[in-house]
Design a protein around this motif. Sequence first.
Motif, PDB file in Angstrom:
ATOM      1  N   ASN A 192      14.503 -11.020   4.547  1.00  7.04           N
ATOM      2  CA  ASN A 192      14.094 -10.704   5.911  1.00  7.04           C
ATOM      3  C   ASN A 192      13.317  -9.387   5.934  1.00  7.04           C
ATOM      4  N   VAL A 193      12.188  -9.406   6.646  1.00  5.10           N
ATOM      5  CA  VAL A 193      11.414  -8.187   6.840  1.00  5.10           C
ATOM      6  C   VAL A 193      11.476  -7.819   8.316  1.00  5.10           C
ATOM      7  N   THR A 194      11.338  -6.530   8.584  1.00  8.08           N
ATOM      8  CA  THR A 194      11.396  -6.029   9.948  1.00  8.08           C
ATOM      9  C   THR A 194      10.032  -5.478  10.354  1.00  8.08           C
ATOM     10  N   VAL A 195       9.526  -5.947  11.475  1.00  5.42           N
ATOM     11  CA  VAL A 195       8.256  -5.448  11.996  1.00  5.42           C
ATOM     12  C   VAL A 195       8.523  -4.105  12.670  1.00  5.42           C
ATOM     13  N   VAL A 196       8.005  -3.027  12.102  1.00  2.00           N
ATOM     14  CA  VAL A 196       8.264  -1.699  12.655  1.00  2.00           C
ATOM     15  C   VAL A 196       7.130  -1.213  13.552  1.00  2.00           C
ATOM     16  N   ASP A 197       5.956  -1.869  13.482  1.00  4.41           N
ATOM     17  CA  ASP A 197       4.849  -1.451  14.347  1.00  4.41           C
ATOM     18  C   ASP A 197       3.805  -2.563  14.410  1.00  4.41           C
ATOM     19  N   VAL A 198       3.190  -2.679  15.578  1.00  3.61           N
ATOM     20  CA  VAL A 198       2.059  -3.589  15.771  1.00  3.61           C
ATOM     21  C   VAL A 198       0.856  -2.721  16.124  1.00  3.61           C
ATOM     22  N   PRO A 243      -1.254   2.727  10.159  1.00  2.00           N
ATOM     23  CA  PRO A 243      -0.083   3.607  10.330  1.00  2.00           C
ATOM     24  C   PRO A 243       0.964   3.370   9.239  1.00  2.00           C
ATOM     25  N   THR A 244       0.551   3.549   7.987  1.00  2.00           N
ATOM     26  CA  THR A 244       1.442   3.243   6.859  1.00  2.00           C
ATOM     27  C   THR A 244       2.602   4.223   6.744  1.00  2.00           C
ATOM     28  N   HIS A 245       2.492   5.401   7.368  1.00  2.00           N
ATOM     29  CA  HIS A 245       3.594   6.375   7.280  1.00  2.00           C
ATOM     30  C   HIS A 245       4.874   5.821   7.884  1.00  2.00           C
ATOM     31  N   LEU A 246       4.753   4.838   8.802  1.00  2.00           N
ATOM     32  CA  LEU A 246       5.935   4.243   9.423  1.00  2.00           C
ATOM     33  C   LEU A 246       6.755   3.445   8.423  1.00  2.00           C
ATOM     34  N   LEU A 247       6.117   3.011   7.339  1.00  2.00           N
ATOM     35  CA  LEU A 247       6.834   2.221   6.328  1.00  2.00           C
ATOM     36  C   LEU A 247       7.872   3.054   5.587  1.00  2.00           C
ATOM     37  N   SER A 248       7.633   4.345   5.472  1.00  2.00           N
ATOM     38  CA  SER A 248       8.587   5.209   4.780  1.00  2.00           C
ATOM     39  C   SER A 248       9.533   5.917   5.749  1.00  2.00           C
ATOM     40  N   GLU A 249       9.173   5.938   7.032  1.00  2.00           N
ATOM     41  CA  GLU A 249       9.996   6.637   8.006  1.00  2.00           C
ATOM     42  C   GLU A 249      11.066   5.750   8.615  1.00  2.00           C
ATOM     43  N   HIS A 250      10.885   4.427   8.530  1.00  2.00           N
ATOM     44  CA  HIS A 250      11.841   3.512   9.159  1.00  2.00           C
ATOM     45  C   HIS A 250      12.992   3.220   8.214  1.00  2.00           C
ATOM     46  N   SER A 251      14.176   2.988   8.789  1.00  2.00           N
ATOM     47  CA  SER A 251      15.386   2.765   7.986  1.00  2.00           C
ATOM     48  C   SER A 251      15.642   1.297   7.671  1.00  2.00           C
ATOM     49  N   ALA A 252      14.755   0.390   8.095  1.00  2.00           N
ATOM     50  CA  ALA A 252      14.942  -1.039   7.820  1.00  2.00           C
ATOM     51  C   ALA A 252      14.883  -1.314   6.332  1.00  2.00           C
ATOM     52  N   ASN A 253      15.501  -2.420   5.926  1.00  2.00           N
ATOM     53  CA  ASN A 253      15.551  -2.761   4.506  1.00  2.00           C
ATOM     54  C   ASN A 253      14.161  -3.038   3.954  1.00  2.00           C
ATOM     55  N   LEU A 254      13.395  -3.882   4.633  1.00  2.00           N
ATOM     56  CA  LEU A 254      12.022  -4.191   4.232  1.00  2.00           C
ATOM     57  C   LEU A 254      11.108  -4.037   5.449  1.00  2.00           C
ATOM     58  N   ILE A 280       0.847  -1.187   0.000  1.00  2.00           N
ATOM     59  CA  ILE A 280       0.000   0.000   0.000  1.00  2.00           C
ATOM     60  C   ILE A 280       0.883   1.238   0.000  1.00  2.00           C
ATOM     61  N   ASP A 281       0.367   2.323  -0.517  1.00  2.00           N
ATOM     62  CA  ASP A 281       1.119   3.573  -0.567  1.00  2.00           C
ATOM     63  C   ASP A 281       1.327   4.099   0.856  1.00  2.00           C
ATOM     64  N   PRO A 282       2.584   4.267   1.293  1.00  2.00           N
ATOM     65  CA  PRO A 282       2.829   4.737   2.661  1.00  2.00           C
ATOM     66  C   PRO A 282       2.280   6.131   2.932  1.00  2.00           C
ATOM     67  N   SER A 283       2.069   6.929   1.906  1.00  2.00           N
ATOM     68  CA  SER A 283       1.615   8.309   2.113  1.00  2.00           C
ATOM     69  C   SER A 283       0.098   8.431   2.204  1.00  2.00           C
ATOM     70  N   GLN A 284      -0.625   7.315   2.094  1.00  2.00           N
ATOM     71  CA  GLN A 284      -2.086   7.389   2.134  1.00  2.00           C
ATOM     72  C   GLN A 284      -2.554   7.817   3.515  1.00  2.00           C
ATOM     73  N   THR A 285      -3.675   8.529   3.546  1.00  2.00           N
ATOM     74  CA  THR A 285      -4.264   8.972   4.811  1.00  2.00           C
ATOM     75  C   THR A 285      -5.746   8.591   4.910  1.00  2.00           C
ATOM     76  N   THR A 286      -6.244   7.864   3.926  1.00  2.00           N
ATOM     77  CA  THR A 286      -7.658   7.480   3.919  1.00  2.00           C
ATOM     78  C   THR A 286      -7.947   6.435   4.988  1.00  2.00           C
ATOM     79  N   LEU A 287      -7.105   5.414   5.069  1.00  2.00           N
ATOM     80  CA  LEU A 287      -7.259   4.374   6.078  1.00  2.00           C
ATOM     81  C   LEU A 287      -6.453   4.734   7.319  1.00  2.00           C
ATOM     82  N   GLU A 288      -6.883   4.208   8.459  1.00  2.00           N
ATOM     83  CA  GLU A 288      -6.203   4.504   9.714  1.00  2.00           C
ATOM     84  C   GLU A 288      -4.968   3.646   9.942  1.00  2.00           C
TER      85      GLU A 288
END
Length: 385
Positions: free
Chosen positions: A169-175, A123-134, A113-121
């Motif tokens: 490997n993916v990194t869980v940045v938020d639950v 917290p997709t903005h964390l996907l672009s703010e985190h420095s993890a590889n995936l 999903i597009d990390p910049s979307q604001t329609t759904l609640e």
Amino acid sequence: MKLAFILAYKNLVGSGLRTWLNVSVLSFAFVLIIFYNGMIDGWNEQARRDGIAWEYGGGQLLNGQYDPYDPFTLQDGHGVLPAGENEGLIPVLMRQASIYPEGRMLSVTLKGIDPSQTTLELPTHLLSEHSANLPVIIGKRMAEAANLEAGDEVLIRWRDKDGTYDAGNVTVVDVFDTNVPAVDNGQMWISIHELWQMTGLENHATLYIAETPGNSIDVKGWEFRSQKDLLKDLSDIIEMKKVSGSIMYLLLLAIALLAIFDTQVLSIFRRQREIGTYIALGMTRLRVVWLFTIEGSMYSLLATAVGCVYGTPIFIYLATAGIGMPTASQNSGVIMAARIFPVYGAGLIFGTMVLVVVSATIVSFLPARKIATMNPVDALKGKMQ
């Protein structure tokens, strides 16, 4: 009219315990009807609000080959919208994948999903703010199933557009915490730009989420579903619950009405001389019937008054504090919050009052019809025809 109410009231008060037993049962049925329907309406309102806020947005545009009820369609159920048709739409690409937490294998749906979307609640903005590889985000139910926490890494395997397996490997940045299981159970959310690179499906999407509710979107090869269509399954469940619940409180109401019916029959049988006296004094049979009908219907008026006295503080408390729901119900796949806040609208309360009063009036009128066929002389002698 006034005299009829005065006489009816005095007769009810004179009946003593019998009157209050009938009023108690009828008032309990009155309160139960309002309580149950208020809880269902509260659940319905909360579930609709959460469904739109977390999953549906203003509606969804689904690829024609994708069936939400068939996971096997995920492999080929995607495409690219024609240029200029994707304005106001958020692309979501869905792929089947497997993760391997603690040596176990779990099947998941990887959603881009597009990390910049604001329609759904989400917290997709964390996907672009985190420095993890995936970086990925998951819901609390998914976290419990996979025993993952924020900051954990886990191996994931997926297929690209050619069906070739790849892993990383993916990194869980938020639950995140949500009441909508469709965005939580077995779901992992990732930036759609990352998923496009991982699968080679550049600009492809399984579905699009409309940013605002509006008119139907007509695109060949795609199917638009409005908020009403998407919420239809939930509406059907709510209606089914209302019907099943109505059986319970209608049985209780029927018991209360049966008690009123029996009381009226007994009253007419024991008060034959009183009825004959009324008629002998010039009161028409219709007015006597009306007197006994009012007397029976006053059970319902007293019941609603008593119900309001002890029901109002209960309803106010429940509407403020909510009703706790068991954890198992939240894992049933249906949108359900941990606490449901009932909604007691004026329409529900007055509609229930009308139902109780009208039902009691009808039940009271049925035995009172016998008065119209009475012979005044026999009635004065206490003889029932």
